[in-house]
Structure formats: structure tokens, C-alpha cells
Design a protein around this motif. Structure first.
Motif, PDB file in Angstrom:
ATOM      1  N   VAL A 209      48.578  56.086  46.349  1.00 13.97           N
ATOM      2  CA  VAL A 209      47.040  55.745  46.365  1.00 13.97           C
ATOM      3  C   VAL A 209      47.314  53.920  46.566  1.00 13.97           C
ATOM      4  O   VAL A 209      47.747  53.150  45.731  1.00 13.97           O
ATOM      5  CB  VAL A 209      46.452  55.809  44.916  1.00 13.97           C
ATOM      6  N   PRO A 210      46.828  53.608  47.464  1.00  9.47           N
ATOM      7  CA  PRO A 210      46.854  52.151  47.898  1.00  9.47           C
ATOM      8  C   PRO A 210      45.705  51.151  46.933  1.00  9.47           C
ATOM      9  O   PRO A 210      44.566  51.233  47.128  1.00  9.47           O
ATOM     10  CB  PRO A 210      46.590  51.809  49.306  1.00  9.47           C
ATOM     11  N   GLY A 211      46.228  50.714  45.733  1.00  7.71           N
ATOM     12  CA  GLY A 211      45.121  50.152  44.894  1.00  7.71           C
ATOM     13  C   GLY A 211      44.395  50.849  44.061  1.00  7.71           C
ATOM     14  O   GLY A 211      43.288  50.748  44.146  1.00  7.71           O
ATOM     15  N   PRO A 212      45.247  51.567  43.072  1.00  6.43           N
ATOM     16  CA  PRO A 212      44.214  52.045  42.079  1.00  6.43           C
ATOM     17  C   PRO A 212      43.573  50.978  41.152  1.00  6.43           C
ATOM     18  O   PRO A 212      44.189  49.998  41.151  1.00  6.43           O
ATOM     19  CB  PRO A 212      45.122  52.927  41.141  1.00  6.43           C
ATOM     20  N   LEU A 213      42.671  51.371  40.315  1.00  6.56           N
ATOM     21  CA  LEU A 213      41.945  50.068  39.604  1.00  6.56           C
ATOM     22  C   LEU A 213      43.273  49.908  38.656  1.00  6.56           C
ATOM     23  O   LEU A 213      43.753  50.870  38.150  1.00  6.56           O
ATOM     24  CB  LEU A 213      40.816  50.432  39.102  1.00  6.56           C
ATOM     25  N   VAL A 214      43.000  48.582  38.219  1.00  2.00           N
ATOM     26  CA  VAL A 214      43.909  48.357  36.868  1.00  2.00           C
ATOM     27  C   VAL A 214      43.025  47.786  35.904  1.00  2.00           C
ATOM     28  O   VAL A 214      41.939  47.854  35.923  1.00  2.00           O
ATOM     29  CB  VAL A 214      44.960  47.183  37.174  1.00  2.00           C
ATOM     30  N   ALA A 215      43.631  47.943  34.276  1.00  2.00           N
ATOM     31  CA  ALA A 215      42.654  47.576  33.132  1.00  2.00           C
ATOM     32  C   ALA A 215      41.695  46.399  33.378  1.00  2.00           C
ATOM     33  O   ALA A 215      40.629  46.457  32.899  1.00  2.00           O
ATOM     34  CB  ALA A 215      43.639  47.757  31.991  1.00  2.00           C
ATOM     35  N   GLU A 216      42.412  45.210  33.934  1.00  2.00           N
ATOM     36  CA  GLU A 216      41.699  44.189  34.028  1.00  2.00           C
ATOM     37  C   GLU A 216      40.365  44.377  35.012  1.00  2.00           C
ATOM     38  O   GLU A 216      39.592  43.501  34.736  1.00  2.00           O
ATOM     39  CB  GLU A 216      42.841  43.144  34.763  1.00  2.00           C
ATOM     40  N   ASP A 217      40.354  45.236  36.083  1.00  2.00           N
ATOM     41  CA  ASP A 217      39.333  45.542  36.668  1.00  2.00           C
ATOM     42  C   ASP A 217      38.149  45.944  36.050  1.00  2.00           C
ATOM     43  O   ASP A 217      37.134  45.571  36.088  1.00  2.00           O
ATOM     44  CB  ASP A 217      39.555  46.519  38.040  1.00  2.00           C
ATOM     45  N   VAL A 218      38.357  46.880  34.986  1.00  2.00           N
ATOM     46  CA  VAL A 218      37.377  47.274  34.469  1.00  2.00           C
ATOM     47  C   VAL A 218      36.895  46.369  33.249  1.00  2.00           C
ATOM     48  O   VAL A 218      35.692  46.333  32.948  1.00  2.00           O
ATOM     49  CB  VAL A 218      37.818  48.551  33.590  1.00  2.00           C
ATOM     50  N   ALA A 219      37.810  45.623  32.592  1.00  2.00           N
ATOM     51  CA  ALA A 219      37.387  44.821  31.632  1.00  2.00           C
ATOM     52  C   ALA A 219      36.560  43.589  32.453  1.00  2.00           C
ATOM     53  O   ALA A 219      35.524  43.173  31.601  1.00  2.00           O
ATOM     54  CB  ALA A 219      38.847  43.877  31.224  1.00  2.00           C
ATOM     55  N   ASP A 220      36.757  43.459  33.672  1.00  2.31           N
ATOM     56  CA  ASP A 220      35.994  42.259  34.361  1.00  2.31           C
ATOM     57  C   ASP A 220      34.553  42.833  34.349  1.00  2.31           C
ATOM     58  O   ASP A 220      33.664  42.256  34.259  1.00  2.31           O
ATOM     59  CB  ASP A 220      36.722  42.397  35.739  1.00  2.31           C
TER      60      ASP A 220
END
Ligand code: 8X3
Length: 254
Positions: A209-220
Motif C-alpha cells: 500500500v503506497p502510503g497508509p496513514l500514520v498516527a500523526e495524520d490522524v492526530a492532525d
């Protein structure tokens, strides 16, 4: 006076990233989770970065433990204006016909009753602040079901129902309710917990998967929703990686 934000499940993943981000936004963060050693490291990191945080050892499945969180909130150096109900997780990927009652029980206890218990306990402090925000970190599994995800989806649908009901019931009071529904997020522990420590199975979920979300994306996303002017209520924010157009529509390479 510094506003206080409480984040449950703060010892890893989305919770830890949210604690870091809210501290950077100027909140004094009460970082709540079961694992005291992890919390101590997180608080040290936030403090070293110039932020403010306090570790609170807390198990959201325990009345007594959550009472301790309320006491910590009362001692905090400012009004409690934000609660992020993040503690949760998935166990197993079995079909409904053979799903483990224990796994389903755990998912219901942590995701659903944990959110209920913590929210009930902190509502008075949030309301007393004059402008309280309650965030419920649910999931796209709270909106859509998928094979093998019955237990998790049932719990997340229940969390979504809590968020929607609470928003109706609190209308007219100085409280808002925000539901965050992340899709595929690659964190250190979500898959390991789901697959009982099987790192290969956990990694396979994100393979190619090219670029799953990371925790920081959701925190944002959480930080953005929670820092809108107080008359603005972002009811629901659904966020997926670009490569995941829908639960079953995932682009993989290689
Ligand atoms: C999202 C996880 O299993 O629905 O919370 O992709 S899953």
C-alpha cells in the motif's frame, strides 16, 4: 490559563501522536493509558520539546481507574476543555460464525464501554470549562462492515452511535461531540494486538500500500477539529489513505 486535554490510549499509536500534537498546540495534556513506563517516556519527550503533560495510569475498563483519572483532571493546572476517547483496538479477524466471545467481549469493553465510562466521568469537568469538546476516535469500521471484521465493526458502530446520540442529547449545552473515523492507519501496535503478536500477519495488511496513514495524520485531523472556534462542530471526519478509496478498494503495488 492553560487548557487541559485528556487523551486515553496515549501510550502508543494515534493516542501518543495526539498527545504530542495537542501539547504542541499549547494544551496541558493528561496522557492516560495502562502502561506507566510508556507514558513516562512520552511525558519526558513532550516536556523536552517544551510542552506540558502529565502521565495518568488508567484502564478505561475499570470504574476505579477512571475515578483516578477524574481526580487527576481536578488537580490539573487549568480547565478541562478536551477529551479524546482514543483507547480501543481490534482482536481477531474471524468470521462471525466462529468469532471468539472473549475477543468480542474485550472489543466491546474497551471501545464501547470505555468510551462511555470515561465520557460520563469527565462530562461535568468538560461542561464546567464553559466550552468542552469530546472526541470519539471510532473507525471507518464504524460506518462499513467487512468480512472478518464483525466484532470490531460492531464495537465501532456502537461507538459511532454513542457519538451521534451524545451530540443530540448535549445540544444546547456548551459541549460538542466530534467523531473521527480513520481507515487504514499503520501503527506499531494495532495489527499486533489484532493478530495476537503475529508481526507477519500484521505487516501483510499494509503490504504494497503506497502510503497508509500514520498516527500523526490522524492526530492532525483531531487537532484541527478540536481547535475550531467553539461554535463550530465538525460532526464526523472520515480519513483514509489516498490508496484506500473504500474498505475493499485498496491500491497495492508490487
Ligand atoms: C480501521 C481499521 O480494520 O477497519 O480502524 O481497516 S480497519
Amino acid at each position: 490559563m492553560t487548557s487541559v486535554a485528556i487523551v486515553t490510549g496515549a501510550s502508543s499509536g494515534i493516542g501518543a501522536a495526539t498527545a504530542r500534537r495537542l501539547a504542541a498546540e499549547g494544551f496541558h495534556v493528561l496522557a492516560a493509558a495502562r502502561r506507566a513506563d510508556r507514558l513516562a517516556d512520552l511525558v519526558a519527550e513532550i516536556t523536552a520539546a517544551g510542552g506540558q503533560a502529565t502521565a495518568v495510569t488508567c484502564d478505561v475498563t475499570s470504574d476505579e481507574s477512571v475515578a483516578g483519572l477524574v481526580e487527576a483532571a481536578a488537580r490539573a493546572p487549568g480547565p478541562v476543555t478536551l477529551l479524546v476517547n482514543n483507547a480501543g483496538g481490534a482482536r481477531g479477524l474471524d468470521p462471525v460464525e466462529s468469532g471468539s466471545i472473549d475477543d468480542w467481549q474485550w472489543m466491546y469493553d474497551v471501545n464501547v464501554l470505555g468510551t462511555l465510562r470515561v465520557t460520563q466521568a469527565l462530562l461535568p469537568a468538560l461542561e464546567a470549562s464553559g466550552a468542552g469538546t469530546i472526541v470519539v476516535v471510532s473507525s471507518t469500521a464504524g460506518l462499513t462492515v467487512y468480512e472478518g471484521g464483525g466484532g470490531y465493526a460492531a464495537a465501532k458502530h456502537a461507538q459511532t452511535a454513542i457519538a451521534g446520540t451524545l451530540r443530540l442529547e448535549l445540544c444546547g449545552r456548551p459541549l460538542r461531540v466530534i467523531e473521527i473515523d480513520p481507515g487504514m492507519v499503520k501503527t506499531d501496535e494495532f495489527g499486533l494486538v489484532r493478530f495476537d503478536g503475529d508481526a507477519d500477519r500484521a505487516a501483510a495488511v499494509y503490504a504494497g500500500v503506497p502510503g497508509p496513514l500514520v498516527a500523526e495524520d490522524v492526530a492532525d485531523c483531531i487537532a484541527w477539529c478540536a481547535t475550531r472556534p467553539e461554535h463550530v462542530n465538525v460532526d464526523r471526519l472520515v480519513v483514509r489513505p489516498r490508496a484506500q478509496a473504500a474498505q475493499h478498494k485498496v491500491h497495492r503495488v508490487g
